[in-house]
Design a protein around this motif. Structure first.
Motif, short mmCIF file in Angstrom:
data_model
loop_
_atom_site.label_atom_id
_atom_site.label_comp_id
_atom_site.label_asym_id
_atom_site.label_seq_id
_atom_site.Cartn_x
_atom_site.Cartn_y
_atom_site.Cartn_z
N GLY A 38 0.83 -1.20 0.00
CA GLY A 38 0.00 0.00 0.00
C GLY A 38 0.86 1.25 0.00
N GLY A 39 0.81 1.99 -1.11
CA GLY A 39 1.59 3.23 -1.23
C GLY A 39 0.71 4.44 -1.02
N GLY A 40 -0.10 4.41 0.05
CA GLY A 40 -0.84 5.61 0.47
C GLY A 40 0.04 6.41 1.42
N GLU A 63 2.50 -0.79 -4.55
CA GLU A 63 1.25 -0.03 -4.70
C GLU A 63 0.51 -0.51 -5.96
N LYS A 64 -0.75 -0.86 -5.79
CA LYS A 64 -1.47 -1.42 -6.96
C LYS A 64 -1.79 -0.37 -8.01
N GLY A 65 -1.96 0.88 -7.61
CA GLY A 65 -2.23 1.94 -8.58
C GLY A 65 -1.02 2.86 -8.69
N ARG A 74 -7.54 11.91 -1.54
CA ARG A 74 -8.99 12.12 -1.64
C ARG A 74 -9.57 12.80 -0.42
N ASN A 75 -8.76 12.99 0.62
CA ASN A 75 -9.35 13.48 1.88
C ASN A 75 -9.52 14.99 1.87
N THR A 76 -10.11 15.50 2.94
CA THR A 76 -10.38 16.94 3.02
C THR A 76 -9.28 17.69 3.79
N THR A 77 -8.15 17.06 3.97
CA THR A 77 -6.87 17.68 4.36
C THR A 77 -6.79 18.19 5.80
N LEU A 78 -7.72 17.80 6.65
CA LEU A 78 -7.72 18.38 8.01
C LEU A 78 -6.75 17.65 8.93
N CYS A 234 -0.66 -1.88 4.84
CA CYS A 234 -1.42 -0.68 5.22
C CYS A 234 -2.15 -0.18 3.97
N VAL A 235 -3.30 -0.78 3.75
CA VAL A 235 -4.05 -0.53 2.53
C VAL A 235 -5.39 0.16 2.79
N ALA A 236 -5.56 0.73 3.97
CA ALA A 236 -6.74 1.55 4.32
C ALA A 236 -8.05 0.87 3.92
N ARG A 241 -10.22 -6.80 2.31
CA ARG A 241 -9.97 -7.60 1.12
C ARG A 241 -8.54 -8.17 1.13
N VAL A 242 -7.56 -7.33 1.46
CA VAL A 242 -6.17 -7.79 1.39
C VAL A 242 -5.88 -8.79 2.52
N MET A 243 -6.36 -8.52 3.73
CA MET A 243 -6.05 -9.44 4.83
C MET A 243 -6.78 -10.76 4.67
N GLY A 335 -15.42 10.31 -3.89
CA GLY A 335 -15.52 9.41 -2.75
C GLY A 335 -14.24 8.61 -2.53
N GLY A 336 -14.06 8.16 -1.31
CA GLY A 336 -12.95 7.26 -0.98
C GLY A 336 -13.49 6.17 -0.07
N VAL A 337 -12.83 5.02 -0.07
CA VAL A 337 -13.31 3.90 0.74
C VAL A 337 -12.61 3.90 2.09
N MET A 338 -13.42 3.97 3.15
CA MET A 338 -12.89 4.08 4.50
C MET A 338 -12.84 2.73 5.20
N ASP A 339 -11.78 2.50 5.95
CA ASP A 339 -11.65 1.28 6.77
C ASP A 339 -12.20 1.60 8.16
N TYR A 364 -12.47 7.83 9.14
CA TYR A 364 -12.23 9.00 8.28
C TYR A 364 -11.26 9.98 8.92
N GLY A 365 -10.40 9.46 9.81
CA GLY A 365 -9.47 10.37 10.47
C GLY A 365 -8.02 10.06 10.24
N GLY A 366 -7.72 9.26 9.21
CA GLY A 366 -6.35 8.77 9.07
C GLY A 366 -5.38 9.72 8.42
C1 LIG Z 1 -13.51 12.07 1.34
C2 LIG Z 1 -12.53 11.83 2.45
C3 LIG Z 1 -12.25 12.83 3.36
C4 LIG Z 1 -11.35 12.61 4.40
N1 LIG Z 1 -11.00 13.64 5.21
C5 LIG Z 1 -10.06 13.47 6.16
C6 LIG Z 1 -9.60 14.58 6.92
O1 LIG Z 1 -10.02 15.72 6.68
N2 LIG Z 1 -8.71 14.36 7.90
C7 LIG Z 1 -8.24 13.13 8.16
O2 LIG Z 1 -7.46 12.98 9.10
N3 LIG Z 1 -8.59 12.05 7.41
C8 LIG Z 1 -9.48 12.21 6.41
N4 LIG Z 1 -9.85 11.14 5.62
C9 LIG Z 1 -9.29 9.82 5.92
C10 LIG Z 1 -7.89 9.60 5.36
O3 LIG Z 1 -7.81 10.06 4.03
C11 LIG Z 1 -7.54 8.11 5.44
O4 LIG Z 1 -7.82 7.61 6.73
C12 LIG Z 1 -6.05 7.86 5.15
O5 LIG Z 1 -5.64 8.55 4.00
C13 LIG Z 1 -5.81 6.36 5.00
O6 LIG Z 1 -4.47 6.04 4.90
P1 LIG Z 1 -3.62 6.00 3.53
O7 LIG Z 1 -3.26 7.38 3.16
O8 LIG Z 1 -2.48 5.10 3.73
O9 LIG Z 1 -4.68 5.37 2.54
P2 LIG Z 1 -4.65 5.22 0.94
O10 LIG Z 1 -4.10 6.45 0.29
O11 LIG Z 1 -6.00 4.76 0.51
O12 LIG Z 1 -3.56 4.08 0.76
C14 LIG Z 1 -3.83 2.70 0.64
C15 LIG Z 1 -3.18 2.22 -0.64
O13 LIG Z 1 -3.22 0.80 -0.69
C16 LIG Z 1 -3.31 0.46 -2.05
N5 LIG Z 1 -3.74 -0.93 -2.18
C17 LIG Z 1 -4.96 -1.46 -1.91
N6 LIG Z 1 -4.96 -2.77 -2.18
C18 LIG Z 1 -3.71 -3.09 -2.61
C19 LIG Z 1 -3.11 -4.29 -3.04
N7 LIG Z 1 -3.76 -5.45 -3.10
N8 LIG Z 1 -1.80 -4.26 -3.43
C20 LIG Z 1 -1.10 -3.09 -3.38
N9 LIG Z 1 -1.64 -1.92 -3.00
C21 LIG Z 1 -2.93 -1.92 -2.60
C22 LIG Z 1 -4.32 1.47 -2.61
O14 LIG Z 1 -4.22 1.56 -4.03
C23 LIG Z 1 -3.93 2.73 -1.89
O15 LIG Z 1 -3.05 3.55 -2.65
C24 LIG Z 1 -10.74 11.33 4.56
C25 LIG Z 1 -11.01 10.32 3.62
C26 LIG Z 1 -11.88 10.57 2.56
C27 LIG Z 1 -12.14 9.50 1.55
#
Ligand SMILES: Cc1cc2nc3c(=O)[nH]c(=O)nc-3n(C[C@H](O)[C@H](O)[C@H](O)COP(=O)(O)OP(=O)(O)OC[C@H]3O[C@@H](n4cnc5c(N)ncnc54)[C@H](O)[C@@H]3O)c2cc1C
Length: 416
Positions: A38-40, A63-65, A74-78, A234-236, A241-243, A335-339, A364-366
């Protein structure tokens, strides 16, 4: 290459020919010490801190994408550290401290803006609850103050103070909260990790785990098998699905969360504002757009799109505190998919499978958690012991009867 003002000036005067790619595009090696799935934001932050603070560099981020395509972009940057419970508040305070030094640390402009956050209250009972929360924040040095109506009128005269149902009585104010440009965070961490030799493998999906005699020895990917001493997931929103590829079921559900941005307006909101009587929050981007959001959609899904009832609900929340928002045109929504975990709090832990680690349940706080999540996960992966502020973020806390139920809403993700 380090970025600085002199370099920008020189490049500006010489046709911008000297910039190099921000990270490499290497092919996967057959084996690494650690493979991060997971390259988030969290995966990249983990790679950054492992390589820059814990001295481990033989690492791949798979990272799959593409970098930033998930919730980190995709988040609202807070960002904020205004939690109540011991299992959460020290962790989020560490995160806020890391945000405060992040741009200098990873030499990248992430537009960290500590413009403050106002959590509005609308009743005496809510004021008392916020006073309690404010006291908890002071215990960890996070600061904060209760403001009365007059003080908020000075800051935000546009709010609907005399709304018949939800009059604004005051707010919990955290001046250190604010916003950060989300995709720059992914890019900054990616660049900092890459510079230490971490391989960032984009378009590489993990399709299985190599589990031999109860020990995880690597991953299967769309670009071939990769062996690893440790695999850190760490795929949020894709956590369940991944686990499940490792045969694990998690106390997590996936839901969509939508976000919205209006056309650009002149500066009207000095800080982040959250509605206390419904789920609505808003800030204004540096381009002038009002960036806002509300509740998750009520059903489980892995699809990154929402539905109209939530759009209506969020916009009603906006109208209730900021009626003039009805005059602004909506520019985009997504939209984004929340864990969503069952108590609204995250996990950073080993699993029962040796060599396999899990980070998720961010709800939605990650985004605000990104630096501390990366730091604590890196600590766990390098030392095999949890960081002191993450000792309660364990996978077995429901079995032990020790959930971290920040909102007191019980095991109902839609209420967290
Ligand atoms: C609309 C919205 C608003 C939000 N607003 C806020 C906010 O204001 N403040 C806040 O604190 N949080 C907010 N959040 C929550 C926050 O964005 C997430 O909790 C946090 O970004 C999750 O961690 P991440 O960045 O690692 O996730 P992601 O960026 O989703 O990283 C997970 C990565 O795993 C990859 N992946 C999935 N499956 C596989 C696989 N099989 N193989 C390889 N890679 C894989 C995905 O492609 C993805 O890039 C918001 C979320 C959304 C959607």
């Amino acid at each position: 290459m380090r970025y600085n003002a002199l370099k920008i000036l020189k490049e500006g005067l010489t046709g911008n020919k000297g910039w190099t790619p921000v990270w490499r595009e290497p092919d996967p090696k057959p084996e690494y010490d650690i493979v991060i799935v997971g390259g988030g934001g969290h995966g990249l932050a983990t790679a950054y801190y492992l390589s820059n603070k814990f001295g481990m560099t033989n690492i791949a981020v798979v990272e799959k994408g593409w970098i930033g395509s998930g919730n980190v972009g995709r988040n609202t940057t807070l960002i904020r550290a205004n939690y109540l419970l011991e299992g959460n508040q020290p962790f989020y305070e560490l995160s806020l401290k890391l945000w405060e030094g992040l741009e200098q640390d990873f030499n990248y402009n992430a537009m960290v803006s500590q413009r403050g956050i106002l959590n509005l209250y609308h009743s005496d009972a809510q004021r008392d609850a916020y006073a309690r929360r404010g006291n908890a924040m002071h215990l960890t040095g996070s600061g904060g103050a209760l403001l009365d109506e007059v003080q908020i009128r000075e800051k935000c005269p546009y709010l609907d103070f005399d709304n018949a149902r939800f009059p604004i009585k005051g707010a919990l104010w955290q001046p250190r909260g604010g916003t950060v440009r989300h995709d720059a965070v992914a890019w900054g961490f990616a660049r900092g990790a890459d510079q230490k030799g971490v391989d960032i493998l984009q378009n590489c999906e993990v399709t299985g785990f190599q589990i031999e005699n109860g020990v995880c020895r690597g991953v299967e990917t769309s670009r071939g098998a990769i062996r690893a001493r440790k695999v850190a997931v760490c795929v949020a929103g894709s956590s369940g699905r991944v686990m499940s590829l490792a045969g694990m079921r998690l106390p997590i559900e996936s839901h969509v969360l939508q976000a919205f941005v209006s056309e650009g307006l002149k500066p009207i909101l000095p800080s982040v504002i959250t509605f206390g009587a419904g789920h609505f929050y808003v800030s204004q981007s540096d381009k002038g757009g009002l960036v806002f959001g509300g509740d998750i959609d009520g059903y489980n899904t892995y699809a990154q799109r929402g539905n109209l009832p939530v759009v209506e609900d969020v916009c009603e929340g906006g109208m209730a505190i900021l009626p003039m928002i009805g005059r602004a045109r909506l520019l985009r929504m997504w939209g984004g998919v929340m864990d969503m975990s069952m108590d609204g709090s995250p996990f950073i832990d080993r699993t029962h499978i040796d060599g396999l680690y899990f980070n998720g349940g961010w709800c939605y706080g990650g985004f605000k958690a990104t630096p501390a999540s990366g730091f604590c996960y890196a600590h766990l992966l390098s030392k095999d012991a949890p960081h002191p502020v993450a000792t309660r973020l364990r996978l077995d806390r429901f079995r032990r009867g020790a959930p971290i139920d920040e909102k007191g809403a019980g095991p109902q993700p839609n209420l967290h």
